[in-house]
Design a protein around this motif. Sequence first.
Motif, PDB file in Angstrom:
ATOM      1  N   ASN A  24      25.196  37.745 -50.534  1.00 36.70           N
ATOM      2  CA  ASN A  24      25.295  36.293 -50.611  1.00 36.70           C
ATOM      3  C   ASN A  24      23.957  35.569 -50.453  1.00 36.70           C
ATOM      4  N   ARG A  25      23.003  36.176 -49.719  1.00 33.97           N
ATOM      5  CA  ARG A  25      21.782  35.456 -49.393  1.00 33.97           C
ATOM      6  C   ARG A  25      20.531  36.020 -50.062  1.00 33.97           C
ATOM      7  N   PHE A  26      20.642  37.223 -50.688  1.00 30.28           N
ATOM      8  CA  PHE A  26      19.505  37.840 -51.378  1.00 30.28           C
ATOM      9  C   PHE A  26      19.823  37.973 -52.860  1.00 30.28           C
ATOM     10  N   ASN A  27      18.872  37.568 -53.703  1.00 30.08           N
ATOM     11  CA  ASN A  27      19.042  37.888 -55.116  1.00 30.08           C
ATOM     12  C   ASN A  27      18.474  39.276 -55.395  1.00 30.08           C
ATOM     13  N   GLN A  28      18.604  39.746 -56.627  1.00 34.69           N
ATOM     14  CA  GLN A  28      18.193  41.113 -56.949  1.00 34.69           C
ATOM     15  C   GLN A  28      16.701  41.336 -56.726  1.00 34.69           C
ATOM     16  N   GLU A  29      15.881  40.352 -57.066  1.00 35.81           N
ATOM     17  CA  GLU A  29      14.442  40.505 -56.894  1.00 35.81           C
ATOM     18  C   GLU A  29      14.073  40.573 -55.413  1.00 35.81           C
ATOM     19  N   GLU A  30      14.777  39.800 -54.588  1.00 35.02           N
ATOM     20  CA  GLU A  30      14.515  39.832 -53.148  1.00 35.02           C
ATOM     21  C   GLU A  30      14.912  41.177 -52.538  1.00 35.02           C
ATOM     22  N   ILE A  31      15.968  41.786 -53.068  1.00 36.71           N
ATOM     23  CA  ILE A  31      16.367  43.117 -52.590  1.00 36.71           C
ATOM     24  C   ILE A  31      15.315  44.151 -52.997  1.00 36.71           C
ATOM     25  N   ARG A  32      14.744  43.972 -54.174  1.00 36.86           N
ATOM     26  CA  ARG A  32      13.650  44.861 -54.596  1.00 36.86           C
ATOM     27  C   ARG A  32      12.464  44.762 -53.618  1.00 36.86           C
ATOM     28  N   VAL A  33      12.107  43.534 -53.240  1.00 38.23           N
ATOM     29  CA  VAL A  33      11.000  43.325 -52.305  1.00 38.23           C
ATOM     30  C   VAL A  33      11.331  43.944 -50.948  1.00 38.23           C
ATOM     31  N   LEU A  34      12.568  43.786 -50.505  1.00 35.59           N
ATOM     32  CA  LEU A  34      13.011  44.391 -49.243  1.00 35.59           C
ATOM     33  C   LEU A  34      12.865  45.911 -49.292  1.00 35.59           C
ATOM     34  N   CYS A  35      13.290  46.507 -50.396  1.00 31.20           N
ATOM     35  CA  CYS A  35      13.155  47.966 -50.564  1.00 31.20           C
ATOM     36  C   CYS A  35      11.689  48.392 -50.530  1.00 31.20           C
ATOM     37  N   PHE A  36      10.837  47.593 -51.153  1.00 31.72           N
ATOM     38  CA  PHE A  36       9.412  47.916 -51.160  1.00 31.72           C
ATOM     39  C   PHE A  36       8.865  47.973 -49.740  1.00 31.72           C
ATOM     40  N   HIS A  37       9.228  46.997 -48.922  1.00 32.08           N
ATOM     41  CA  HIS A  37       8.744  46.963 -47.538  1.00 32.08           C
ATOM     42  C   HIS A  37       9.302  48.123 -46.724  1.00 32.08           C
ATOM     43  N   LEU A  38      10.457  48.616 -47.098  1.00 33.23           N
ATOM     44  CA  LEU A  38      11.069  49.732 -46.374  1.00 33.23           C
ATOM     45  C   LEU A  38      10.630  51.088 -46.925  1.00 33.23           C
ATOM     46  N   GLY A  39       9.813  51.069 -47.993  1.00 30.92           N
ATOM     47  CA  GLY A  39       9.358  52.335 -48.573  1.00 30.92           C
ATOM     48  C   GLY A  39      10.436  53.040 -49.358  1.00 30.92           C
ATOM     49  N   ILE A  40      11.362  52.290 -49.936  1.00 27.03           N
ATOM     50  CA  ILE A  40      12.479  52.856 -50.698  1.00 27.03           C
ATOM     51  C   ILE A  40      12.341  52.417 -52.152  1.00 27.03           C
ATOM     52  N   GLU A  41      12.497  53.359 -53.070  1.00 29.12           N
ATOM     53  CA  GLU A  41      12.449  53.039 -54.495  1.00 29.12           C
ATOM     54  C   GLU A  41      13.787  52.417 -54.919  1.00 29.12           C
TER      55      GLU A  41
END
Length: 533
Positions: free
Chosen positions: A134-151
């Motif tokens: 509800n609060r993250f769009n797809q691009e924001e989830i990509r950025v979150l994954c980047f910070h977590l070291g997840i592809e």
Amino acid sequence: MKSNPFVYGRPLSPAEFVGRELSLRQIFGWLVTDHPVAVVGQPRTGKTTLLNCIADDNIWKKITGDRLASALFCFLDAQTLRGVHTQAEFWERALSPLAKHLRIEHTHSTRTTPERADFSEREFLIKLFKILSNRFNQEEIRVLCFHLGIEYEDLQGEGKKDKTVSLIKQLYRYNRINEFIDTGKSLRPDITWEEYLVTTAGGLPKKILRSTQPNVEGLYIKARENQFGAPFLEDLFKGMALENLQLILLLDDFDDVLTHPVLNNAEFYGGLRSFASRLPALGLVISTRRGLAQLNELTQGFTGGSPYFNVFNEMHLGVLEENTIVFLLNQADDRFGKEDQQFILEMSGRHPYLFQVAAAVLWDIHEVKLSGIQKYRKACEAFYKQTRKHYNEIWNTWTNETRKVAIISALTQISCSYQISATKEIKMFHDWSVYTPELIESETIGLLSKKDEEKNGNRIITQPAFLWWLAEELQRMRYSNIAFRDWLLAQRMDNLLTAQEIQAMESAVIKTLELTKSGVSGLIDAFVRKLIG
């Protein structure tokens, strides 16, 4: 009938290993106090065998008790790394015992998976899913994954919904929920996370709150996902230390790394040095034909600071100790007489490999019932056939200075074998103090002895087969019509000698060639006559 008990041509198993107890105790003493170790020795001095023994449960338990009980051992032969195309591949191989250990622990773990989470945990994970949906769009989830070291692309499923479910499952499985929340708060401070994450139990699930530090399994996965980059490896080794885990990396034939297209660089050497010297979770033992001073010299082009190998403790492998010799000779029961034992000692110079070869060929010759001159001549011929390649190998590993010392000593000794002096041609070379490091190395490996130094200033070659090998090399030079100066150039020794020294050595070589024109057989006969008196 008892089989031949003398083994050569391959590393010994820990069960076959004899001697070197003081060396092992010293190495283990360094390891338990977090010192990297370099085992230095010429080819076939037992470096590989020693590294195998370090990893043997019975041996390390006998010496250290339970001080290495949490250690995971990894033996890597650098010659097998030639197919490694990235440093990440190297570290994946080096860390394979840890990966195996973690999979075993995971298999038997009582930790629940997302599919088996209790009610409060399931409710909590559903709330996380709702936040992301509800609060993250797809691009924001990509950025979150980047910070977590997840592809992001490696997450299972298609589209935002499926990948969000896959992400939450992965974070839960590897105990990274708290890391995710901290990262989410940093990226989206506008979200009141506590309001969303309160459960019917009145707070966050205790299991999820138990630690903000990812466990070793999660750190390993994160390091692998990030190509085992230095920051992620450091986090992994620090995490291992917190869980009382240690990797002891045994890297054999390290000399091969010096020519590796991927590993021979500042990043690899610097990382290895930094991890092994600062982080207790990584113990490191390398074996090398070169001393640390030479390794530092060969890698100085990569460093602008401290030499890479100055943090290592150096262990030099030399000749067999007296008690080891007695034990090995006793394996022959009553087969070897006094002359036989003298033959083995004089042929080998107490070098481990040469000792085993000399004893093995003499054992076999006893089967054909030869005696006297005939027996020992046959033994010498068999011995030289087996060891010729060994001298080719060690010659190629020697420095030019060591080669020079060996040639001068050999030319003098060959002439003495025929009771003709060639020393006047090479007397200018007898300031041995200039070559102290090379003399120490040659004495350590049993090639030279000082026993005639006081008598006539000469060192004695204690491995007669080296004399035979050098005489054969010089005769081959002669038959191929190669000038001595060109031979020196091929040996990379031309820049070590003045024109006057080359002329003097060439004169000594010509005399030696005349003395040995009958080939190795003449030198063998001279040795056997001296042996049996």
